[in-house]
Design an enzyme around this catalytic site. Structure first.
Site, PDB file in Angstrom:
ATOM      1  N   LYS A 151       0.834  -1.202   0.000  1.00 56.50           N
ATOM      2  CA  LYS A 151       0.000   0.000   0.000  1.00 56.50           C
ATOM      3  C   LYS A 151       0.872   1.256   0.000  1.00 56.50           C
ATOM      4  CE  LYS A 151      -3.858   2.097   2.603  1.00 56.50           C
ATOM      5  NZ  LYS A 151      -4.738   1.954   3.793  1.00 56.50           N
ATOM      6  N   SER A 197      -9.720   1.988   3.200  1.00 51.57           N
ATOM      7  CA  SER A 197      -8.907   2.726   2.252  1.00 51.57           C
ATOM      8  C   SER A 197      -7.957   1.847   1.442  1.00 51.57           C
ATOM      9  CB  SER A 197      -8.087   3.794   3.005  1.00 51.57           C
ATOM     10  OG  SER A 197      -7.160   3.172   3.896  1.00 51.57           O
ATOM     11  N   SER A 209      -9.885  -0.373   7.421  1.00 55.07           N
ATOM     12  CA  SER A 209      -9.378  -0.214   6.059  1.00 55.07           C
ATOM     13  C   SER A 209      -8.723  -1.443   5.449  1.00 55.07           C
ATOM     14  CB  SER A 209      -8.386   0.960   6.004  1.00 55.07           C
ATOM     15  OG  SER A 209      -9.068   2.178   6.114  1.00 55.07           O
TER      16      SER A 209
END
Length: 374
Positions: free
Chosen positions: A20, A96, A120
């Site tokens: 990420k 997210s 997330s």
């Protein structure tokens, strides 16, 4: 749209993984998928988790896309693009860590790292039909992860099955006991939390222990709703502290700018009250886990909405009602794909364990996974 902000190869010939874009890779920018950080300085060193993966000869194959600055539940990003939901391209991938879940679901990598501050990892995992683990708070190092300061955020893995979750945890959490996580579970006391969610999801959760041959009992988790609101207050205060200065750049997405400006109004009294809720809810979860081995509930209260609905302003804040509380309490929580009768989509079965019992959560999840596949 691509699940990746950039594709490249770095590392050995081990399992493939994407990272990420809040996690530092030396020589690359960590932008949080935001135009406001597009010209930020290159990272000088790897985040601890990246270094551990490289030392173990894993192969990093890209930086994963995400909801801008990790502050949103939809995964929609008009700057870097919105990763496709591999279960249904018309629906949101969840945020997210949208790109991490999407990449695994599409088979672009065997595993992915995401971060989970208010759901997330677990939210996108449930949306995209993959497995996602939020470890016990502080079980996995956050050194080299944005934001620098957080009392909620956890680095954790995505994969298509629990076995790869275990493999990843064994690398990024060096004291993780892989043998314990792979131990066959034949008996387990399951607490089914009584929560508000879509009826067919609740029915699927209720059936799951029976499929696995486990005993179960209904339990009440006192303060779940209060913990959700307290978690919101803390994430708002901490995200404003980390990224509020970017509002004046004029480079943030409109949705993010609106949310950050709203977050700026969080008061110290609200944060103090939230910390009191943190303590009381943590105690409530601990007490519930005195009488059961794990707690289960739906990961999300409903199936993910469409991208069109999200763009029309349909609220998604309730998406995190069942996941955000466990960021507040710090307990390990895993989302496992859960078949729903009459639906081609899988939802998420959330499995919550005692502090530090990440291995047990994985072992129980593997038993559920085998039972649900039969």
């Amino acid at each position: 749209m691509s699940a990746l902000i950039s594709a490249f190869t770095r590392g050995g010939d081990g399992p493939t993984i994407v990272i990420k874009d809040t996690i530092d890779i030396a020589g690359m920018r960590t932008t949080g998928a935001s135009r406001a950080l597009a010209e930020t300085a290159h990272a000088q060193k790897h985040a601890d988790v990246v270094q551990l993966l490289l030392d173990a000869k894993w192969k990093i194959v890209g930086k994963a896309n995400m909801h801008e600055l990790a502050f949103g539940m939809t995964g929609i990003n008009d700057y870097t693009g919105t990763p496709v939901n591999p279960q249904d391209a018309t629906r949101i991938p969840g945020g997210s860590s949208s790109g991490s879940a999407s990449a695994v679901g599409q088979g672009l990598a065997e595993a992915a790292l995401g971060t989970d501050t208010g759901g997330s990892i677990r939210g996108p995992a449930a949306c995209c039909g993959v497995v996602g683990l939020k470890p016990t708070f502080a079980r996995v190092s956050r050194r080299g992860v944005a934001p620098v300061e957080s009392t909620l955020d956890c680095v954790g893995p995505f994969a298509c099955d629990v076995s790869m979750i275990v493999e990843t945890m064994a690398v990024i959490a060096p004291v993780f006991d892989k043998a314990a996580a792979r131990k066959k579970v034949t008996a387990c006391r399951i607490g089914i939390a009584q929560v508000d969610a879509q009826a067919d999801l609740l029915a699927a959760v209720s059936r799951a222990p029976q499929h696995a041959g486990f005993s179960s009992q209904a339990i009440e988790l006192a303060g779940l709703a209060d913990a959700f609101h307290a978690g919101l207050a803390i994430i708002n205060a901490e995200t404003w502290a980390a990224f509020g200065h970017l509002v004046e750049s004029g480079k943030l997405g409109a949705d993010l700018e609106t949310r950050l400006r709203a977050a700026s109004s969080t008061t110290s009294d609200q944060v103090s009250a939230a910390e009191c809720v943190r303590r009381s809810f943590t105690d409530a979860v601990d007490r519930a886990l005195d009488s059961v081995d794990v707690i289960v509930m739906p990961t999300l209260p409903a199936l993910p909405i469409t991208i069109d609905d999200a763009r029309r302003g349909v609220s998604v804040i309730a998406m995190s009602s069942l996941i955000r509380p466990f960021n507040l309490s710090g307990h390990p929580a895993l989302s496992l794909p859960l078949p729903i009768e009459g639906s081609p989509l899988k939802a998420g079965l959330q499995i919550i364990g005692r502090h530090g019992a990440d291995e047990q959560v994985c072992a129980v999840a593997a038993a559920f996974e085998a039972a649900l596949a039969s």
